[in-house]
Motif scaffolding. Sequence first.
Motif, PDB file in Angstrom:
ATOM      1  N   ASP A 493       0.835  -1.213   0.000  1.00  0.00           N
ATOM      2  CA  ASP A 493       0.000   0.000   0.000  1.00  0.00           C
ATOM      3  C   ASP A 493       0.864   1.256   0.000  1.00  0.00           C
ATOM      4  N   PHE A 494       1.954   1.219  -0.753  1.00  0.00           N
ATOM      5  CA  PHE A 494       2.865   2.355  -0.781  1.00  0.00           C
ATOM      6  C   PHE A 494       2.149   3.579  -1.369  1.00  0.00           C
ATOM      7  N   GLY A 495       2.390   4.734  -0.732  1.00  0.00           N
ATOM      8  CA  GLY A 495       1.767   5.970  -1.187  1.00  0.00           C
ATOM      9  C   GLY A 495       0.644   6.443  -0.293  1.00  0.00           C
ATOM     10  N   GLU A 511      11.101  -4.253  -2.309  1.00  0.00           N
ATOM     11  CA  GLU A 511       9.976  -4.092  -3.223  1.00  0.00           C
ATOM     12  C   GLU A 511       9.040  -3.001  -2.700  1.00  0.00           C
ATOM     13  N   LEU A 512       8.553  -2.149  -3.621  1.00  0.00           N
ATOM     14  CA  LEU A 512       7.519  -1.176  -3.317  1.00  0.00           C
ATOM     15  C   LEU A 512       6.246  -1.589  -4.044  1.00  0.00           C
ATOM     16  N   LYS A 513       5.181  -1.751  -3.282  1.00  0.00           N
ATOM     17  CA  LYS A 513       3.915  -2.195  -3.853  1.00  0.00           C
ATOM     18  C   LYS A 513       2.945  -1.026  -3.816  1.00  0.00           C
ATOM     19  N   LEU A 514       2.681  -0.427  -4.962  1.00  0.00           N
ATOM     20  CA  LEU A 514       1.867   0.777  -5.039  1.00  0.00           C
ATOM     21  C   LEU A 514       0.420   0.472  -4.693  1.00  0.00           C
ATOM     22  N   ASP A 515      -0.189   1.378  -3.906  1.00  0.00           N
ATOM     23  CA  ASP A 515      -1.573   1.184  -3.505  1.00  0.00           C
ATOM     24  C   ASP A 515      -2.495   1.201  -4.723  1.00  0.00           C
ATOM     25  N   ARG A 516      -3.561   0.394  -4.658  1.00  0.00           N
ATOM     26  CA  ARG A 516      -4.456   0.222  -5.797  1.00  0.00           C
ATOM     27  C   ARG A 516      -5.221   1.492  -6.145  1.00  0.00           C
ATOM     28  N   VAL A 531       2.689   7.768 -10.368  1.00  0.00           N
ATOM     29  CA  VAL A 531       2.977   6.346 -10.553  1.00  0.00           C
ATOM     30  C   VAL A 531       4.330   6.155 -11.231  1.00  0.00           C
ATOM     31  N   ALA A 532       4.613   6.967 -12.257  1.00  0.00           N
ATOM     32  CA  ALA A 532       5.900   6.874 -12.946  1.00  0.00           C
ATOM     33  C   ALA A 532       7.050   7.221 -12.001  1.00  0.00           C
ATOM     34  N   THR A 533       6.835   8.194 -11.133  1.00  0.00           N
ATOM     35  CA  THR A 533       7.866   8.591 -10.172  1.00  0.00           C
ATOM     36  C   THR A 533       8.177   7.451  -9.201  1.00  0.00           C
ATOM     37  N   VAL A 534       7.132   6.749  -8.741  1.00  0.00           N
ATOM     38  CA  VAL A 534       7.345   5.628  -7.829  1.00  0.00           C
ATOM     39  C   VAL A 534       8.152   4.532  -8.521  1.00  0.00           C
ATOM     40  N   ALA A 535       7.808   4.218  -9.787  1.00  0.00           N
ATOM     41  CA  ALA A 535       8.549   3.193 -10.524  1.00  0.00           C
ATOM     42  C   ALA A 535      10.013   3.592 -10.693  1.00  0.00           C
ATOM     43  N   ASN A 536      10.237   4.870 -10.990  1.00  0.00           N
ATOM     44  CA  ASN A 536      11.603   5.361 -11.165  1.00  0.00           C
ATOM     45  C   ASN A 536      12.366   5.332  -9.841  1.00  0.00           C
TER      46      ASN A 536
END
Length: 595
Positions: A493-495, A511-516, A531-536
């Motif tokens: 639930d990152f973010g 690992e960072l798992k972005l919140d849905r 979202v792109a910033t988190v992936a980067n």
Amino acid sequence: MAVNRFGGLAAVASGRLGDARFVLACLSGVFAMVCWLALMPGWLVTEPALVAAAVVASVAAVILALIPGIRQGVAHGVAGSMSLLAGCLTVVGRGGVDSAAFAFLPVFVTAYAAMFFNRPAFIAHLAWSLLISGAALTVTDPGNRENGFFVTVLAVAMTTSSVLLARLVRQVWYAATHDPLTGLLNEQGLRAALAADPSGAGTLVMCDINRFAHVNAALGRDQGDELLREVAGALQQVWPRAPLARIAGDVFAVWLAQPASAELPDIILRRLAGRHGPYRLGGAQVDVTFTAGIAAADGSAPPLLLRRAATALAAAKRDGRPFQLWSPALDDARSEDLNLQAELRAGLDNGELVVFFQPQVARHTHHIIGVEALVRWRHPRRGLLSPAAFMPAAEHSPIISDITDHVMQEAIRQGSVWSSAGVPLTVSVNVSARCLTDDALPDRIAQHLLRWDLPAQLLTVEITETAVVAQPQQASRLLHAVRDCGARVSIDDFGTGHTSLALLAGLPVDELKLDRQFIAALAQPKVAAIVATVANLAARLGMDSVAEGVEDEHASRLLDELGFTVQQGYWHARPQPAEAITAMLYARQGSAQPR
């Protein structure tokens, strides 16, 4: 304060102070009864007035101890009548030391009753007692003035002991009914204030400081205590004349002598908003917010009213609301939770909790490279239940640790089956925030890995970002211990939890798992940029980035373009039993690759 420092003793009807007051009253009663029994039966005829005084003293002592509602009135009546009776016995008695001694019994009761008064009345009654006792001999029999000194010393000693006893009782009362950190009432004192309110009509507000644990963790317990003192002072300014208490930890309660209304919650929130800070703590400025539970009085006993306010506060915290009014439905929900927890315990023991697995796929190829273990409950009456139907209740019970351990063991066992079959999949398991204080969890994980012979790198332990923020020290200790086992660590639930970059850099995260919620709003340009910033960010930190909640092909393609290394969601596959996952793997032979 509604409980006067000197008159409040009479209002305390339960707890340790109630026991102390009861013992004191019994001593007075025993003293009177001893005199009564000593005089009977010979003096029952010759000295009926003294026997009657002993009876009255005994009854008065019991009334003062046991009947809160009329205690003040009875105390005044007893003190006045006993003072008058003491004077009468002194004047009409036989004179001399005997006559003065006859007055000691009602004088003792007078001194005892005076302890329930405020300071001026207390001093006045003791002075009257001293006057009667000390002057009794000289008033009634001038011929026995040589004994006056003895009687006066005895009266002074009795009066002094009464004063010291009253002072001791007041100290005991204060310690028993006040919080030593803030000086406010504690729960016992608040109960006394509620019991002493003659109207019985009002509203109990219970509030706590949001994210107080984060302040304690970030600044230390001493600064946390200082914040509690500062907030206590601020709340006293908001409600200067209302009984205000610190119940426990960061939970405060105030008794408002006004009935609940539709406007009252807004009024309370506005007043609390004016005390958000900032508070200066060790060079740092801290702003706080509050969550409140509100319960209207309906004649219920103080313990029940406190429980209702606590129930409302818990409901507000659970639902993320600034306040919650108590209603019978909340108690019903709480009862349902308790029943559900009992059923859940039985279900766990009976093997009704099963583990489903949801595939996780690689970027671009969308080959299955891992699974997340998700618990389900095969309820004997309600059928297959998703976690949403029972996990919220489990999170408020110690059973969550047993459920976590059950899912962990089953996931590791099934991961070992796939690995032995030549299809090594990474298995992800969620760990509840309550497990952060379980120092034995890493050892149990290591034992499960050893028992089922699963390579540790194929296990990923997920913990929510909110849990990390709320308990950073415990989270860091647990995650480092998990990493020492060889397992991987994921922030779920990152973010949503406002993790600082410094905190993230200090944790052993793979690992960072972005919140849905970000995936659901991916069509919005600003959200897509986040979202792109988190992936980067994950890529630069050497971490995998996982997007959960992928529901359609468009989102899946966009996430591939934005750089997410792993996807998970209904578009790829729903959670399924292990057998179904195995069949899916065989249907896609060669597609499973270790991450």
